[in-house]
Design a protein around this motif. Structure first.
Motif, PDB file in Angstrom:
ATOM      1  N   THR A 120       0.876  -1.251  -0.096  1.00  0.00           N
ATOM      2  CA  THR A 120      -0.027   0.139  -0.144  1.00  0.00           C
ATOM      3  C   THR A 120       0.910   1.304  -0.036  1.00  0.00           C
ATOM      4  O   THR A 120       2.167   1.101  -0.129  1.00  0.00           O
ATOM      5  CB  THR A 120      -0.924   0.106   1.250  1.00  0.00           C
ATOM      6  OG1 THR A 120       0.180   0.365   2.320  1.00  0.00           O
ATOM      7  CG2 THR A 120      -1.762  -1.100   1.114  1.00  0.00           C
ATOM      8  N   ASN A 145      -4.219   2.928  -1.102  1.00  0.00           N
ATOM      9  CA  ASN A 145      -4.530   3.706   0.045  1.00  0.00           C
ATOM     10  C   ASN A 145      -3.528   3.872   0.876  1.00  0.00           C
ATOM     11  O   ASN A 145      -2.293   3.402   0.592  1.00  0.00           O
ATOM     12  CB  ASN A 145      -5.701   2.647   0.929  1.00  0.00           C
ATOM     13  CG  ASN A 145      -4.921   1.674   1.453  1.00  0.00           C
ATOM     14  OD1 ASN A 145      -4.484   0.626   0.624  1.00  0.00           O
ATOM     15  ND2 ASN A 145      -5.004   1.405   2.828  1.00  0.00           N
ATOM     16  N   ASP A 146      -3.361   4.814   1.936  1.00  0.00           N
ATOM     17  CA  ASP A 146      -2.122   4.920   2.557  1.00  0.00           C
ATOM     18  C   ASP A 146      -2.730   5.205   4.194  1.00  0.00           C
ATOM     19  O   ASP A 146      -3.947   4.635   4.506  1.00  0.00           O
ATOM     20  CB  ASP A 146      -1.398   6.161   2.330  1.00  0.00           C
ATOM     21  CG  ASP A 146      -2.345   7.460   2.244  1.00  0.00           C
ATOM     22  OD1 ASP A 146      -3.596   7.409   2.997  1.00  0.00           O
ATOM     23  OD2 ASP A 146      -1.889   8.545   1.739  1.00  0.00           O
ATOM     24  N   GLY A 149      -6.282   6.024   5.291  1.00  0.00           N
ATOM     25  CA  GLY A 149      -7.312   5.114   4.878  1.00  0.00           C
ATOM     26  C   GLY A 149      -7.395   5.206   3.395  1.00  0.00           C
ATOM     27  O   GLY A 149      -6.590   5.481   2.593  1.00  0.00           O
ATOM     28  N   ILE A 150      -8.695   4.585   2.933  1.00  0.00           N
ATOM     29  CA  ILE A 150      -9.230   4.591   1.622  1.00  0.00           C
ATOM     30  C   ILE A 150      -9.916   5.925   1.036  1.00  0.00           C
ATOM     31  O   ILE A 150     -10.634   6.305   1.983  1.00  0.00           O
ATOM     32  CB  ILE A 150      -9.952   3.626   1.317  1.00  0.00           C
ATOM     33  CG1 ILE A 150      -9.309   2.301   1.396  1.00  0.00           C
ATOM     34  CG2 ILE A 150     -10.420   3.736  -0.237  1.00  0.00           C
ATOM     35  CD1 ILE A 150     -10.262   1.046   1.283  1.00  0.00           C
ATOM     36  N   SER A 151      -9.143   6.839   0.287  1.00  0.00           N
ATOM     37  CA  SER A 151      -9.792   8.181   0.363  1.00  0.00           C
ATOM     38  C   SER A 151     -11.186   7.924  -0.777  1.00  0.00           C
ATOM     39  O   SER A 151     -11.158   7.119  -1.794  1.00  0.00           O
ATOM     40  CB  SER A 151      -8.925   9.021  -0.404  1.00  0.00           C
ATOM     41  OG  SER A 151      -9.640  10.349  -1.066  1.00  0.00           O
ATOM     42  N   ARG A 157      -6.490   8.992  -4.459  1.00  0.00           N
ATOM     43  CA  ARG A 157      -6.165   7.603  -4.653  1.00  0.00           C
ATOM     44  C   ARG A 157      -5.333   7.361  -5.902  1.00  0.00           C
ATOM     45  O   ARG A 157      -4.318   6.494  -5.775  1.00  0.00           O
ATOM     46  CB  ARG A 157      -7.291   6.644  -5.230  1.00  0.00           C
ATOM     47  CG  ARG A 157      -8.441   6.666  -4.028  1.00  0.00           C
ATOM     48  CD  ARG A 157      -9.246   5.396  -3.852  1.00  0.00           C
ATOM     49  NE  ARG A 157     -10.038   4.816  -4.685  1.00  0.00           N
ATOM     50  CZ  ARG A 157     -11.364   5.145  -5.074  1.00  0.00           C
ATOM     51  NH1 ARG A 157     -11.985   6.199  -4.315  1.00  0.00           N
ATOM     52  NH2 ARG A 157     -12.051   4.685  -6.227  1.00  0.00           N
TER      53      ARG A 157
END
Lengths: 304, 304
Positions: A120, A145-146, A149-151, A157
């Motif tokens: 990730t 994601n980082d 979290g998942i944008s 993204r």
């Protein structure tokens, strides 16, 4: 044009812009499969072998292998699963774990050039997984994601994917060995999820020039008749430039959608793959017969 | 954003860029249907009525009505078919003939704003059909071929469509009342036919700003398992911006592909149409049961 070459000791699969879509079978994964998990912990891998054979038979070009069972010795289980699956099929594997030691255990026994699933944009993942990918000369799935979290924002993204590609380059891994998963949201929750992912795949392909993959089933979460939604999603994703997916090839509707999309994209010259698979056409309306006929068609194809 | 409004005396259907895909049922057409042709000539229109009801039941939003039977009195037959179909269903109609007098006979009895199927880029067709379209305040399908036939070159087909739109403007017909058929070639013969039509639909939408339609079954001519190809074609065409198709709604696979594509495009808010149609989910693997369950789902939806 970008080609990502993955191989076993006997077979090469190329994920590429102008190539047939690559189906990566998702079934060898104990998450949510209590019986499989219990069997694997007990050292019984018969179901793993059966799942491997059935998925290849059904049309998988690669197999994902995951041994993520809480409290189990995941590195040992994953290594064993990888060895067993390689002993019964010749398709290349995606070695799937969130535990770096398990990825390394799988890679250490793998014959060929594996796909590591996944890295990730999180700093600790980047700096632990990418060196492994380099060490074993593998390719890697990059999930956009980082730490945050998942944008919901596809531009964010995209930026995360770009960061991973750049960091991989620092580790000597070319963009052609990175397969980006743009992350697909459930369309039942986010009405624009489909349109978003199509735009994002297009940007990944034209701007970052990377191949793409996704867990294709997530898009239909919570909806009835999920295979119908998954089939439409995959067809549209292929039209947008997606080049592989981790999905369930035992659902004929899904495999058929990918193969028909290949035809429509001009990636099945003279429609030969389509014709070979489906030339045994059953009587109209006999859907059960149709499914059986098609499976037989598939098995005959493999014997040719 | 372009909206093409078609109506019966009781119902309006809008073919539009940001609207659900419009399925125009193709079944009421004696071409290649000997029994239907013989019955119509003999004055028996029971099958026409049954086909109308079945197609609407299966998910058609409009119906195409064609009475093209060699040596028959096509204007009289078409007028009768149009009147009968309007008496049993409320969906708007596409009045379909290659004979101008038949189009006029159909239009003269039609209640509402019809879709005339079709005009081409041929000079005599332009100057005979467009005045009719204007006189009856109808919309019209514009097929992108001309005196030179159907060009293999999508740019030529675009140019023909542009000519028709310009000529229609001379007759006082706005571009919003023209639905262009870009002409779909069989993918079994022309490997790039799918990619070509996607680009062409995109150009028609962004440059000419017109709605589009097509005879969706032609793409799979000569191939096995045609509905699978047709479904993928329609899904990709919708992703490219196609807004309607003349097709067979009795093939569940095709209707399902269009409805799932609507979901993926964000044209089915909260997936409500999808959920209503498919919420009765049968046991996994029971394909025959599944088909029956879905058809019952469809009929229940209509009673709501």
């Amino acid at each position: 044009m970008t080609d990502t070459v993955i191989s076993s000791d006997r077979k090469e699969v190329v994920i590429g812009f102008d190539r047939p879509f690559v189906i990566i079978g998702e079934r060898i994964n104990p998450t949510g499969r209590k019986i499989l998990a219990a069997e694997m912990v007990a050292g019984d891998f018969n179901r793993v072998v059966a799942d491997a054979l059935a998925q290849v038979q059904a049309g998988a070009h690669m197999l994902d292998v995951n041994a993520g069972i809480p409290l189990a010795d995941e590195p040992a289980l994953l290594a064993k699963a990888v060895e067993l699956v390689q002993s019964v099929t010749d398709v290349p594997l995606s070695i799937d774990s969130s535990i770096v030691a398990a990825l390394e255990a799988g890679l250490s026994v793998y014959k060929g050039k594996a796909l590591v699933n996944s890295v990730t944009g999180e700093e600790d993942r980047l700096e632990s997984v990418l060196p492994l990918v380099k060490k074993y000369g593998a390719a890697v799935v990059a999930i956009s994601n980082d730490e945050t979290g998942i944008s919901q924002d596809p531009d964010v993204r995209f930026a995360v994917a770009k960061k991973i590609v750049e960091r991989a380059a620092d580790h000597g891994i070319p963009a052609s060995d990175i397969v980006v998963d743009p992350l697909v949201m459930p369309i039942g929750a986010i009405n624009q999820a489909g349109v978003q992912v199509m735009r994002l795949v297009h940007r990944l392909r034209t701007e970052l020039k990377v191949n793409t993959t996704c867990g294709a089933s997530n898009v239909s979460f919570g909806l009835p008749e999920r295979n119908g939604i998954n089939a439409a999603f995959l067809t549209m994703a292929i039209a947008s430039g997606m080049t592989s997916a981790i999905t369930n090839p035992l659902h004929l509707e899904v495999v058929k959608a990918c193969m028909a999309a290949d035809v429509m994209m001009g990636h099945d010259p003279d429609c030969m793959r389509w014709i070979r698979r489906f030339r045994e056409v059953p009587a109209p309306g006999a859907e059960g017969e149709a499914a059986r006929g098609r499976r037989e068609g598939g098995s005959r194809r493999r014997r040719e």
